[in-house]
Design a protein around this motif. Structure first.
Motif, mmCIF file in Angstrom:
data_model
loop_
_atom_site.group_PDB
_atom_site.id
_atom_site.type_symbol
_atom_site.label_atom_id
_atom_site.label_comp_id
_atom_site.label_asym_id
_atom_site.label_seq_id
_atom_site.Cartn_x
_atom_site.Cartn_y
_atom_site.Cartn_z
ATOM 1 N N LYS A 4 3.571 -45.992 40.990
ATOM 2 C CA LYS A 4 4.933 -46.061 40.464
ATOM 3 C C LYS A 4 5.110 -47.359 39.691
ATOM 4 N N SER A 5 5.867 -47.281 38.628
ATOM 5 C CA SER A 5 6.097 -48.435 37.773
ATOM 6 C C SER A 5 7.072 -49.423 38.405
ATOM 7 N N ASN A 6 6.746 -50.677 38.279
ATOM 8 C CA ASN A 6 7.597 -51.777 38.690
ATOM 9 C C ASN A 6 8.045 -52.564 37.448
ATOM 10 N N ARG A 34 8.929 -44.725 28.585
ATOM 11 C CA ARG A 34 7.975 -43.809 29.220
ATOM 12 C C ARG A 34 7.192 -44.516 30.323
ATOM 13 N N TRP A 35 6.822 -45.774 30.107
ATOM 14 C CA TRP A 35 6.110 -46.545 31.130
ATOM 15 C C TRP A 35 7.015 -46.769 32.342
ATOM 16 N N VAL A 36 8.257 -47.150 32.073
ATOM 17 C CA VAL A 36 9.222 -47.457 33.140
ATOM 18 C C VAL A 36 9.509 -46.217 33.984
ATOM 19 N N ASN A 37 9.580 -45.060 33.341
ATOM 20 C CA ASN A 37 9.953 -43.818 34.025
ATOM 21 C C ASN A 37 8.753 -42.992 34.482
ATOM 22 N N ASN A 38 7.580 -43.603 34.504
ATOM 23 C CA ASN A 38 6.363 -42.947 34.988
ATOM 24 C C ASN A 38 5.996 -41.682 34.225
#
Length: 68
Positions: A4-6, A34-38
Protein backbone atom coordinates in the motif's frame (compact mmCIF):
# COMPACT_ATOMS: atom_id res chain seq x y z
CA UNK A 1 -0.92 -9.17 1.84
CA UNK A 2 -0.59 -6.21 -0.50
CA UNK A 3 1.74 -3.28 -0.82
CA UNK A 4 0.00 0.00 0.00
CA UNK A 5 1.18 3.49 -0.82
CA UNK A 6 2.33 5.81 1.93
CA UNK A 7 3.22 8.51 -0.60
CA UNK A 8 0.28 10.83 0.03
CA UNK A 9 0.86 10.77 3.79
CA UNK A 10 4.51 11.72 3.34
CA UNK A 11 3.69 14.45 0.81
CA UNK A 12 1.17 15.95 3.24
CA UNK A 13 3.53 15.69 6.22
CA UNK A 14 6.12 17.64 4.21
CA UNK A 15 3.53 20.31 3.38
CA UNK A 16 3.85 19.71 -0.34
CA UNK A 17 1.31 19.42 -3.15
CA UNK A 18 0.97 16.49 -5.53
CA UNK A 19 1.22 18.87 -8.50
CA UNK A 20 4.55 20.25 -7.26
CA UNK A 21 5.91 16.73 -6.70
CA UNK A 22 4.77 15.73 -10.20
CA UNK A 23 6.55 18.74 -11.71
CA UNK A 24 9.76 17.93 -9.84
CA UNK A 25 9.69 14.34 -11.13
CA UNK A 26 8.65 15.41 -14.63
CA UNK A 27 5.48 13.29 -14.55
CA UNK A 28 1.84 14.30 -14.75
CA UNK A 29 -0.19 14.91 -11.58
CA UNK A 30 -2.38 12.03 -12.76
CA UNK A 31 0.61 9.68 -12.39
CA UNK A 32 1.13 10.82 -8.78
CA UNK A 33 -2.57 10.23 -8.15
CA UNK A 34 -2.27 6.69 -9.53
CA UNK A 35 0.70 5.99 -7.24
CA UNK A 36 -1.11 7.42 -4.20
CA UNK A 37 -4.28 5.41 -4.91
CA UNK A 38 -2.48 2.11 -5.58
CA UNK A 39 -3.55 2.05 -9.24
CA UNK A 40 0.07 1.77 -10.40
CA UNK A 41 3.56 1.83 -8.96
CA UNK A 42 6.49 4.06 -9.81
CA UNK A 43 9.46 2.64 -11.63
CA UNK A 44 12.49 1.83 -9.49
CA UNK A 45 14.15 4.99 -10.79
CA UNK A 46 11.12 7.12 -9.86
CA UNK A 47 10.92 5.46 -6.43
CA UNK A 48 14.47 6.58 -5.67
CA UNK A 49 13.88 10.07 -7.10
CA UNK A 50 10.68 10.40 -5.08
CA UNK A 51 12.39 9.25 -1.89
CA UNK A 52 15.18 11.77 -2.45
CA UNK A 53 12.69 14.55 -3.17
CA UNK A 54 10.66 13.72 -0.05
CA UNK A 55 13.78 13.20 2.06
CA UNK A 56 12.79 9.71 3.11
CA UNK A 57 13.83 6.12 2.48
CA UNK A 58 12.39 4.13 -0.41
CA UNK A 59 11.04 1.72 2.23
CA UNK A 60 8.95 4.55 3.69
CA UNK A 61 6.97 5.02 0.48
CA UNK A 62 5.10 1.70 0.73
CA UNK A 63 4.04 -0.68 3.47
CA UNK A 64 2.63 -4.20 3.64
CA UNK A 65 -1.07 -4.32 4.46
CA UNK A 66 -1.49 -7.68 6.13
CA UNK A 67 -5.27 -7.26 6.43
CA UNK A 68 -5.80 -7.14 2.70
Amino acid sequence: MNLKSNINKIIQEKGLKNKWVANQLNVSPNIISRWVNNKSMPSVENLFLLAKLLDCKVDDLYYWDEND
